[in-house]
Design an enzyme around this catalytic site. Sequence first.
Site, PDB file in Angstrom:
ATOM      1  N   GLU A 119     -12.294  -7.573  -2.712  1.00 26.39           N
ATOM      2  CA  GLU A 119     -11.674  -7.601  -1.387  1.00 26.39           C
ATOM      3  C   GLU A 119     -12.791  -7.671  -0.351  1.00 26.39           C
ATOM      4  O   GLU A 119     -13.782  -6.962  -0.478  1.00 26.39           O
ATOM      5  CB  GLU A 119     -10.883  -6.310  -1.233  1.00 26.39           C
ATOM      6  CG  GLU A 119     -10.265  -6.076   0.095  1.00 26.39           C
ATOM      7  CD  GLU A 119      -9.398  -4.825   0.038  1.00 26.39           C
ATOM      8  OE1 GLU A 119      -8.185  -4.987  -0.055  1.00 26.39           O
ATOM      9  OE2 GLU A 119      -9.938  -3.711   0.059  1.00 26.39           O
TER      10      GLU A 119
ATOM     11  N   ASN B 255       0.838  -1.204   0.000  1.00 30.00           N
ATOM     12  CA  ASN B 255       0.000   0.000   0.000  1.00 30.00           C
ATOM     13  C   ASN B 255       0.867   1.246   0.000  1.00 30.00           C
ATOM     14  O   ASN B 255       1.818   1.352   0.765  1.00 30.00           O
ATOM     15  CB  ASN B 255      -0.910   0.004   1.231  1.00 30.00           C
ATOM     16  CG  ASN B 255      -1.952  -1.093   1.146  1.00 30.00           C
ATOM     17  OD1 ASN B 255      -2.941  -0.965   0.450  1.00 30.00           O
ATOM     18  ND2 ASN B 255      -1.687  -2.211   1.824  1.00 30.00           N
TER      19      ASN B 255
ATOM     20  N   ASP C 102      -7.140   1.104  -5.120  1.00 24.57           N
ATOM     21  CA  ASP C 102      -7.647   0.392  -3.937  1.00 24.57           C
ATOM     22  C   ASP C 102      -8.961   1.024  -3.484  1.00 24.57           C
ATOM     23  O   ASP C 102      -9.209   2.205  -3.737  1.00 24.57           O
ATOM     24  CB  ASP C 102      -6.594   0.513  -2.821  1.00 24.57           C
ATOM     25  CG  ASP C 102      -6.706  -0.585  -1.778  1.00 24.57           C
ATOM     26  OD1 ASP C 102      -7.677  -1.358  -1.802  1.00 24.57           O
ATOM     27  OD2 ASP C 102      -5.810  -0.659  -0.909  1.00 24.57           O
TER      28      ASP C 102
HETATM   29  P1  C2E Z   1      -6.652  -2.056   2.489  1.00 23.12           P
HETATM   30  O1  C2E Z   1      -5.416  -1.798   1.720  1.00 23.12           O
HETATM   31  O2  C2E Z   1      -7.939  -1.862   1.785  1.00 23.12           O
HETATM   32  O3  C2E Z   1      -6.492  -3.539   3.047  1.00 23.12           O
HETATM   33  C1  C2E Z   1      -7.540  -4.423   3.230  1.00 23.12           C
HETATM   34  C2  C2E Z   1      -8.016  -4.457   4.642  1.00 23.12           C
HETATM   35  O4  C2E Z   1      -9.178  -5.257   4.705  1.00 23.12           O
HETATM   36  C3  C2E Z   1      -7.024  -5.094   5.600  1.00 23.12           C
HETATM   37  O5  C2E Z   1      -7.197  -4.477   6.856  1.00 23.12           O
HETATM   38  C4  C2E Z   1      -7.509  -6.526   5.644  1.00 23.12           C
HETATM   39  O6  C2E Z   1      -7.118  -7.207   6.820  1.00 23.12           O
HETATM   40  C5  C2E Z   1      -9.002  -6.305   5.625  1.00 23.12           C
HETATM   41  N1  C2E Z   1      -9.738  -7.468   5.125  1.00 23.12           N
HETATM   42  C6  C2E Z   1      -9.323  -8.381   4.237  1.00 23.12           C
HETATM   43  N2  C2E Z   1     -10.265  -9.305   4.010  1.00 23.12           N
HETATM   44  C7  C2E Z   1     -11.324  -8.965   4.765  1.00 23.12           C
HETATM   45  C8  C2E Z   1     -12.620  -9.560   4.971  1.00 23.12           C
HETATM   46  O7  C2E Z   1     -12.996 -10.575   4.409  1.00 23.12           O
HETATM   47  N3  C2E Z   1     -13.454  -8.909   5.839  1.00 23.12           N
HETATM   48  C9  C2E Z   1     -13.068  -7.783   6.481  1.00 23.12           C
HETATM   49  N4  C2E Z   1     -13.942  -7.220   7.313  1.00 23.12           N
HETATM   50  N5  C2E Z   1     -11.854  -7.200   6.315  1.00 23.12           N
HETATM   51  C10 C2E Z   1     -10.997  -7.797   5.470  1.00 23.12           C
HETATM   52  P2  C2E Z   1      -5.973  -3.958   7.700  1.00 23.12           P
HETATM   53  O8  C2E Z   1      -4.807  -4.873   7.612  1.00 23.12           O
HETATM   54  O9  C2E Z   1      -6.506  -3.589   9.044  1.00 23.12           O
HETATM   55  O10 C2E Z   1      -5.552  -2.633   6.923  1.00 23.12           O
HETATM   56  C11 C2E Z   1      -6.378  -1.529   6.895  1.00 23.12           C
HETATM   57  C12 C2E Z   1      -5.868  -0.479   5.939  1.00 23.12           C
HETATM   58  O11 C2E Z   1      -4.647   0.112   6.413  1.00 23.12           O
HETATM   59  C13 C2E Z   1      -5.517  -1.023   4.572  1.00 23.12           C
HETATM   60  O12 C2E Z   1      -6.690  -1.157   3.817  1.00 23.12           O
HETATM   61  C14 C2E Z   1      -4.585   0.071   4.051  1.00 23.12           C
HETATM   62  O13 C2E Z   1      -5.334   1.146   3.532  1.00 23.12           O
HETATM   63  C15 C2E Z   1      -3.906   0.529   5.310  1.00 23.12           C
HETATM   64  N6  C2E Z   1      -2.547  -0.067   5.353  1.00 23.12           N
HETATM   65  C16 C2E Z   1      -2.165  -1.301   5.776  1.00 23.12           C
HETATM   66  N7  C2E Z   1      -0.835  -1.456   5.657  1.00 23.12           N
HETATM   67  C17 C2E Z   1      -0.362  -0.302   5.131  1.00 23.12           C
HETATM   68  C18 C2E Z   1       0.952   0.183   4.752  1.00 23.12           C
HETATM   69  O14 C2E Z   1       1.969  -0.511   4.851  1.00 23.12           O
HETATM   70  N8  C2E Z   1       1.027   1.442   4.240  1.00 23.12           N
HETATM   71  C19 C2E Z   1      -0.060   2.227   4.077  1.00 23.12           C
HETATM   72  N9  C2E Z   1       0.093   3.454   3.564  1.00 23.12           N
HETATM   73  N10 C2E Z   1      -1.311   1.824   4.403  1.00 23.12           N
HETATM   74  C20 C2E Z   1      -1.459   0.576   4.928  1.00 23.12           C
HETATM   75 MG    MG Z   2      -8.995  -1.954   0.113  1.00 16.39          MG
HETATM   76 MG    MG Z   3      -4.758  -2.309   0.007  1.00 19.97          MG
END
Ligand code: C2E
Ligand code: MG
Ligand code: MG
Length: 399
Positions: free
Chosen positions: A352, A233, A295
């Site tokens: 997703e 990301n 995304d």
């Molecule tokens: P994102 O990039 O849209 O990542 C998908 C999020 O949805 C992830 O949450 C993932 O765990 C969650 N997810 C995946 N499958 C499902 C599902 O079936 N149901 C539900 N309810 N959720 C699901 P996560 O890991 O909490 O990350 C949240 C957001 O934080 C990410 O959304 C992304 O925007 C941001 N993020 C995470 N890592 C990074 C990073 O290294 N850098 C940056 N800039 N942003 C990050």
């Molecule tokens: Mg997403």
């Molecule tokens: Mg993502």
Amino acid sequence: MNFTQSILIVEDHDFQRRVLARMLSALGARSVLDAANGRAAVALLEDGARPGLVICDLDMPEMDGMAFIRHLGKLLPDVPVIIASALDPALLGSVAKMADAYGVRLIGVLEKPVTRVHLAQLLAASDSSPRRARAAPPVPGFTLAEIEAGIANHEFIPFFQPKVDMKSGAVVGAEALARWKHPTHGIVAPYAFILTLEKANRIDALTFLMLEQAAHATRRLREAGLEVTMSVNLSTTSLADVTLADRVTGIVTGCGTDPKHMVQEITETAAMTALAPALENLSRLRMKGFGLSIDDYGTGFASLAQLARVPYTELKIDQGFITGCGEHPTAQVIVEASLALAHGLKLKAVAEGIETQADWDALKAMGCDLAQGYFIARPMDEAAFLAFCRTYAGGWCVS
Ligand code: C2E
Ligand code: MG
Ligand code: MG
């Protein structure tokens, strides 16, 4: 039917209120309270009434069902609600989202005229459905300085969530998601630190730390025989600096990974203020071979205008439209249109937030290319991801 809690009916129509009360008693309700509108119901709750379930009309004088649900969210957020209404499904859908946003658990909608069978079904659901986990658990309030100290200590690691080809069932990639291995709080999810870093314009150190670890993991996984493409990301705030693309490329190639095995996922959470440098960076990343993914498509600023100006290779439909889309006609139409758009523009479409077999079946039937979600697997560390890929072997989702 045997439910021990009392039930509150909020309904302005005298006759319908009486019919519903009679049905509930016949079905075994311990006690039934009633109110002729939201205001009267709020007064009952403020007087100490503690119903175990609320059945609520929407269109009522003085205080309607929407306003009542808002009050309920503050007074008794754990009490489940059934909406009894003859209003159209699109409106009911928006009320359901509103209830969720107010923290109220909506069990279902009772169409009018109410039938005893349907009522009994919903009551059974209210007895058995556990309290759903809230979208955002309490966030430990970390300061910018604490987060930056954690980055300096390399306490942040990627977790990997598989991306699966919907036709073959094979794992074709993963998304690297940041996790803070906090010395006292354990594994901390991104919502506790990303926003703070972005607001302070200090996200780059985390971006590079994540990128480096993800690139190393990609090389190791490919050396182990897994032909995966790794998604990371990228914050739009980082795109304002025209040196970003070269630094990103340098880190990835320095880890021995070819940029064509990586995808940069971009969510436009705010209007791109520095549009020209952002486009310069994105064009250069694409030229170097990185895939580019839009995304959370369908939300916020992730818009058609972006699709027209950025050389994306992948479109990720926001999970808000995917989870449960088979039962939500509006979401299904939006997903179908997004898939047509993606394919018309020759982009891979990723769904997703696939949480159930029903989500999988619906998306597969609509022709989606790739799937990601809890139904396949939650994000996990590298060792678990490798083990997952070995045992998944072709997949259990293929139908
Ligand atoms: P994102 O990039 O849209 O990542 C998908 C999020 O949805 C992830 O949450 C993932 O765990 C969650 N997810 C995946 N499958 C499902 C599902 O079936 N149901 C539900 N309810 N959720 C699901 P996560 O890991 O909490 O990350 C949240 C957001 O934080 C990410 O959304 C992304 O925007 C941001 N993020 C995470 N890592 C990074 C990073 O290294 N850098 C940056 N800039 N942003 C990050
Ligand atoms: Mg997403
Ligand atoms: Mg993502």
